[in-house]
Motif scaffolding. Structure first.
Motif, PDB file in Angstrom:
ATOM      1  N   ASN A  26       0.833  -1.208   0.000  1.00  0.00           N
ATOM      2  CA  ASN A  26       0.000   0.000   0.000  1.00  0.00           C
ATOM      3  C   ASN A  26       0.864   1.254   0.000  1.00  0.00           C
ATOM      4  O   ASN A  26       0.626   2.192  -0.770  1.00  0.00           O
ATOM      5  CB  ASN A  26      -0.925   0.007   1.219  1.00  0.00           C
ATOM      6  CG  ASN A  26      -2.092  -0.954   1.090  1.00  0.00           C
ATOM      7  OD1 ASN A  26      -2.444  -1.361  -0.010  1.00  0.00           O
ATOM      8  ND2 ASN A  26      -2.690  -1.312   2.208  1.00  0.00           N
ATOM      9  N   ASP A  78      -6.876  -2.546  -6.641  1.00  0.00           N
ATOM     10  CA  ASP A  78      -7.027  -1.091  -6.586  1.00  0.00           C
ATOM     11  C   ASP A  78      -6.393  -0.529  -7.857  1.00  0.00           C
ATOM     12  O   ASP A  78      -5.181  -0.634  -8.068  1.00  0.00           O
ATOM     13  CB  ASP A  78      -6.314  -0.541  -5.349  1.00  0.00           C
ATOM     14  CG  ASP A  78      -6.488   0.970  -5.187  1.00  0.00           C
ATOM     15  OD1 ASP A  78      -6.854   1.644  -6.161  1.00  0.00           O
ATOM     16  OD2 ASP A  78      -6.228   1.472  -4.079  1.00  0.00           O
ATOM     17  N   GLU A  79      -7.212   0.078  -8.716  1.00  0.00           N
ATOM     18  CA  GLU A  79      -6.718   0.482 -10.026  1.00  0.00           C
ATOM     19  C   GLU A  79      -5.873   1.744  -9.993  1.00  0.00           C
ATOM     20  O   GLU A  79      -5.401   2.196 -11.039  1.00  0.00           O
ATOM     21  CB  GLU A  79      -7.899   0.614 -10.990  1.00  0.00           C
ATOM     22  CG  GLU A  79      -8.563  -0.745 -11.196  1.00  0.00           C
ATOM     23  CD  GLU A  79      -9.547  -0.786 -12.327  1.00  0.00           C
ATOM     24  OE1 GLU A  79     -10.277   0.207 -12.511  1.00  0.00           O
ATOM     25  OE2 GLU A  79      -9.597  -1.814 -13.020  1.00  0.00           O
ATOM     26  N   ARG A 101     -12.079   5.203  -4.118  1.00  0.00           N
ATOM     27  CA  ARG A 101     -11.277   4.172  -4.770  1.00  0.00           C
ATOM     28  C   ARG A 101     -12.108   3.465  -5.833  1.00  0.00           C
ATOM     29  O   ARG A 101     -13.324   3.340  -5.707  1.00  0.00           O
ATOM     30  CB  ARG A 101     -10.801   3.129  -3.753  1.00  0.00           C
ATOM     31  CG  ARG A 101      -9.860   3.671  -2.700  1.00  0.00           C
ATOM     32  CD  ARG A 101      -8.446   3.807  -3.236  1.00  0.00           C
ATOM     33  NE  ARG A 101      -7.600   4.577  -2.322  1.00  0.00           N
ATOM     34  CZ  ARG A 101      -6.338   4.890  -2.567  1.00  0.00           C
ATOM     35  NH1 ARG A 101      -5.773   4.485  -3.692  1.00  0.00           N
ATOM     36  NH2 ARG A 101      -5.650   5.596  -1.699  1.00  0.00           N
ATOM     37  N   ARG A 102     -11.411   3.007  -6.881  1.00  0.00           N
ATOM     38  CA  ARG A 102     -12.053   2.182  -7.894  1.00  0.00           C
ATOM     39  C   ARG A 102     -11.324   0.839  -7.918  1.00  0.00           C
ATOM     40  O   ARG A 102     -10.112   0.783  -8.137  1.00  0.00           O
ATOM     41  CB  ARG A 102     -11.977   2.837  -9.271  1.00  0.00           C
ATOM     42  CG  ARG A 102     -12.762   2.084 -10.355  1.00  0.00           C
ATOM     43  CD  ARG A 102     -12.612   2.761 -11.704  1.00  0.00           C
ATOM     44  NE  ARG A 102     -13.201   4.086 -11.688  1.00  0.00           N
ATOM     45  CZ  ARG A 102     -14.457   4.355 -12.014  1.00  0.00           C
ATOM     46  NH1 ARG A 102     -15.271   3.381 -12.376  1.00  0.00           N
ATOM     47  NH2 ARG A 102     -14.907   5.596 -11.980  1.00  0.00           N
ATOM     48  N   TYR A 103     -12.067  -0.216  -7.662  1.00  0.00           N
ATOM     49  CA  TYR A 103     -11.498  -1.552  -7.641  1.00  0.00           C
ATOM     50  C   TYR A 103     -11.937  -2.313  -8.888  1.00  0.00           C
ATOM     51  O   TYR A 103     -13.131  -2.442  -9.167  1.00  0.00           O
ATOM     52  CB  TYR A 103     -11.933  -2.306  -6.385  1.00  0.00           C
ATOM     53  CG  TYR A 103     -11.344  -1.715  -5.120  1.00  0.00           C
ATOM     54  CD1 TYR A 103     -10.004  -1.925  -4.798  1.00  0.00           C
ATOM     55  CD2 TYR A 103     -12.113  -0.925  -4.264  1.00  0.00           C
ATOM     56  CE1 TYR A 103      -9.449  -1.376  -3.655  1.00  0.00           C
ATOM     57  CE2 TYR A 103     -11.559  -0.369  -3.116  1.00  0.00           C
ATOM     58  CZ  TYR A 103     -10.227  -0.599  -2.823  1.00  0.00           C
ATOM     59  OH  TYR A 103      -9.669  -0.048  -1.689  1.00  0.00           O
ATOM     60  N   GLU A 124     -20.334   0.985  -1.366  1.00  0.00           N
ATOM     61  CA  GLU A 124     -19.766   0.587  -2.646  1.00  0.00           C
ATOM     62  C   GLU A 124     -20.872   0.380  -3.663  1.00  0.00           C
ATOM     63  O   GLU A 124     -22.004   0.040  -3.303  1.00  0.00           O
ATOM     64  CB  GLU A 124     -18.939  -0.701  -2.499  1.00  0.00           C
ATOM     65  CG  GLU A 124     -17.679  -0.516  -1.664  1.00  0.00           C
ATOM     66  CD  GLU A 124     -16.815  -1.764  -1.612  1.00  0.00           C
ATOM     67  OE1 GLU A 124     -17.223  -2.798  -2.181  1.00  0.00           O
ATOM     68  OE2 GLU A 124     -15.728  -1.704  -1.000  1.00  0.00           O
ATOM     69  N   GLN A 150     -15.749   2.620  -4.504  1.00  0.00           N
ATOM     70  CA  GLN A 150     -15.939   2.822  -3.067  1.00  0.00           C
ATOM     71  C   GLN A 150     -16.095   4.313  -2.811  1.00  0.00           C
ATOM     72  O   GLN A 150     -15.291   5.126  -3.268  1.00  0.00           O
ATOM     73  CB  GLN A 150     -14.750   2.286  -2.281  1.00  0.00           C
ATOM     74  CG  GLN A 150     -14.913   2.400  -0.773  1.00  0.00           C
ATOM     75  CD  GLN A 150     -13.636   2.049  -0.028  1.00  0.00           C
ATOM     76  OE1 GLN A 150     -12.733   2.859   0.087  1.00  0.00           O
ATOM     77  NE2 GLN A 150     -13.564   0.814   0.466  1.00  0.00           N
ATOM     78  N   ILE A 210      -1.711   2.782  -2.806  1.00  0.00           N
ATOM     79  CA  ILE A 210      -3.011   2.151  -2.992  1.00  0.00           C
ATOM     80  C   ILE A 210      -3.595   1.747  -1.637  1.00  0.00           C
ATOM     81  O   ILE A 210      -2.954   1.911  -0.597  1.00  0.00           O
ATOM     82  CB  ILE A 210      -2.906   0.898  -3.889  1.00  0.00           C
ATOM     83  CG1 ILE A 210      -1.951  -0.139  -3.263  1.00  0.00           C
ATOM     84  CG2 ILE A 210      -2.429   1.285  -5.296  1.00  0.00           C
ATOM     85  CD1 ILE A 210      -1.874  -1.456  -4.021  1.00  0.00           C
ATOM     86  N   VAL A 211      -4.814   1.215  -1.684  1.00  0.00           N
ATOM     87  CA  VAL A 211      -5.430   0.607  -0.500  1.00  0.00           C
ATOM     88  C   VAL A 211      -5.976  -0.742  -0.929  1.00  0.00           C
ATOM     89  O   VAL A 211      -7.018  -0.829  -1.594  1.00  0.00           O
ATOM     90  CB  VAL A 211      -6.561   1.483   0.082  1.00  0.00           C
ATOM     91  CG1 VAL A 211      -7.200   0.780   1.279  1.00  0.00           C
ATOM     92  CG2 VAL A 211      -6.040   2.852   0.488  1.00  0.00           C
ATOM     93  N   LEU A 212      -5.250  -1.788  -0.613  1.00  0.00           N
ATOM     94  CA  LEU A 212      -5.728  -3.125  -0.952  1.00  0.00           C
ATOM     95  C   LEU A 212      -6.998  -3.420  -0.141  1.00  0.00           C
ATOM     96  O   LEU A 212      -7.048  -3.134   1.061  1.00  0.00           O
ATOM     97  CB  LEU A 212      -4.655  -4.167  -0.640  1.00  0.00           C
ATOM     98  CG  LEU A 212      -3.397  -4.115  -1.515  1.00  0.00           C
ATOM     99  CD1 LEU A 212      -2.315  -5.012  -0.926  1.00  0.00           C
ATOM    100  CD2 LEU A 212      -3.720  -4.531  -2.934  1.00  0.00           C
ATOM    101  N   PRO A 213      -8.023  -3.985  -0.781  1.00  0.00           N
ATOM    102  CA  PRO A 213      -9.284  -4.248  -0.073  1.00  0.00           C
ATOM    103  C   PRO A 213      -9.196  -5.479   0.819  1.00  0.00           C
ATOM    104  O   PRO A 213      -9.825  -6.508   0.564  1.00  0.00           O
ATOM    105  CB  PRO A 213     -10.287  -4.430  -1.213  1.00  0.00           C
ATOM    106  CG  PRO A 213      -9.462  -4.948  -2.350  1.00  0.00           C
ATOM    107  CD  PRO A 213      -8.110  -4.300  -2.210  1.00  0.00           C
TER     108      PRO A 213
END
Length: 280
Positions: free
Chosen positions: A25, A104-105, A270-272, A249, A127, A30-33
Motif C-alpha cells: 500500500n 485497486d486500479e 477508490r475504484r477496484y 460501494e 468505493q 493504494i489501499v488493498l481491499p
C-alpha cells in the motif's frame, strides 16, 4: 521464475502477510481491499521463499473466490504473482468453483500484471465515503414514515425486500439474513410506510467505521423517493451516534445508485477492478 511455497495460513501466521499488504500500500499508493472483519471473513495465504514471506493473498468466499493478491516490491517480476494466481485457481477448481482477482486500479502495475497473466477486466466497483459537509438537509419526514433498527423477528420482512429488490433467490436470501441478523457485527435497518416495510439495508461495523451494504427498496415502491429518504435518515442517525467513517460501494455501471449516493454526500475514493481469465 522463482517458485514459492504457497499455503493457507492460520491466524497466528497472519502478521507477516498483513505487514506485506501494508508495505505494498505504501509503495504503490493504494489501499488493498483487505478487511479482516469483512463479511465473509477472508482466508489468508502466504507465499514463502524459505522463511521469507514474498507474497500473499486474501481470499473471500469459498466456491466463488474473490482474491486480493500482493507481492513484496523487492520480489516482483519473478513470477510470484503468477504462482499465486495459479494456486488460487487450483483451489477454486478443486472446490468446483471459480475465482476473480480484485485490484485497486490506482496501482501502477495493475494493467501490466493483468496483461502478463492473460486476465481481462470484468467490471469495476467504486468505493465512496461520506463527506458530512456535503450531506444535504434532512427533508421533512412523511407522517407515516419510520426508520428503525431491525430485530430478529424482522428476518422474513428483510428477506422479502432484498429478494424483491435484487431479484435474488428467496431461499438464499433468507439463509443470508438469518445468518447475519443475530450477529452483532451486522445491523439491519428497515424503512416503513404506515408500518409496512418497504426498504432495508445492512450496516457492517468494523474498527474503521460503518459500511452500508445490501441496500434495497421494494420494486413496487421504487421511484417515489423512499430510497433517498431512507439513506438520509440513516446517515443522520449514524452521525448522531458518533460514526464518521461511513462508506458504501456500488457497481460502476449502476449509475442511478451512484448518482443517489453522490447526491446524499458521498464522494468516490477508490475504484477496484475485478479481473478474471480471458475466455478461450
Amino acid at each position: 521464475m522463482t517458485t514459492p511455497d504457497i499455503t493457507i495460513i492460520s491466524a497466528d501466521e497472519w502478521p507477516p502477510v498483513l505487514e506485506l499488504f501494508d508495505r505494498c500500500n505504501r509503495t504503490d499508493g493504494i489501499v488493498l481491499p483487505v478487511t479482516l472483519d469483512a463479511d465473509p471473513s477472508p482466508t489468508l495465504v502466504a507465499a514463502r521463499i524459505g522463511e521469507t514471506v514474498v507474497g500473499g493473498a486474501a481470499m473471500y468466499g469459498y466456491f466463488e473466490i474473490e482474491a486480493v493478491i500482493a507481492v513484496d516490491p523487492a520480489w516482483r517480476r519473478r513470477g510470484i504473482g503468477r504462482c499465486l494466481i495459479t494456486q488460487i485457481g487450483q483451489w477454486a477448481r478443486a472446490r468446483g468453483g471459480s475465482w476473480v482477482a480484485l485490484a485497486d486500479e490506482a496501482g501502477p502495475a495493475v494493467a501490466g500484471f493483468a496483461t502478463a497473466l492473460g486476465l481481462q477486466r470484468l467490471h469495476g466497483e467504486i468505493q465512496l465515503a461520506l463527506d458530512p459537509a456535503l450531506l444535504p438537509p434532512l427533508p421533512p419526514l412523511p407522517e407515516a414514515w419510520q426508520t428503525r433498527l431491525a430485530e430478529t423477528n424482522d428476518a422474513a420482512a428483510i428477506s422479502a425486500i432484498i429478494a424483491d429488490a435484487f431479484g435474488d433467490p428467496a431461499e438464499q436470501v433468507a439463509a443470508f439474513v438469518a445468518d447475519r441478523i443475530a450477529n452483532p457485527v451486522h445491523r439491519f435497518v428497515i424503512g416503513e410506510i404506515a408500518g409496512i416495510p418497504v426498504a432495508a439495508m445492512r450496516l457492517l461495523r468494523s474498527a474503521q467505521g460503518i459500511t452500508i451494504t445490501t441496500f434495497g427498496v421494494r420494486r413496487d415502491q421504487q421511484g417515489r423517493g423512499y430510497g433517498r429518504l431512507f439513506l438520509l435518515t440513516t446517515l443522520y442517525r449514524l452521525l448522531a451516534a458518533g460514526y464518521h467513517d461511513i462508506r458504501i460501494e456500488v457497481e460502476e455501471t449502476n449509475k442511478p445508485a451512484y448518482n443517489l449516493y453522490c447526491a446524499c454526500g458521498f464522494t468516490p475514493q477508490r475504484r477496484y477492478g475485478v479481473y478474471g481469465l480471458t475466455p478461450t
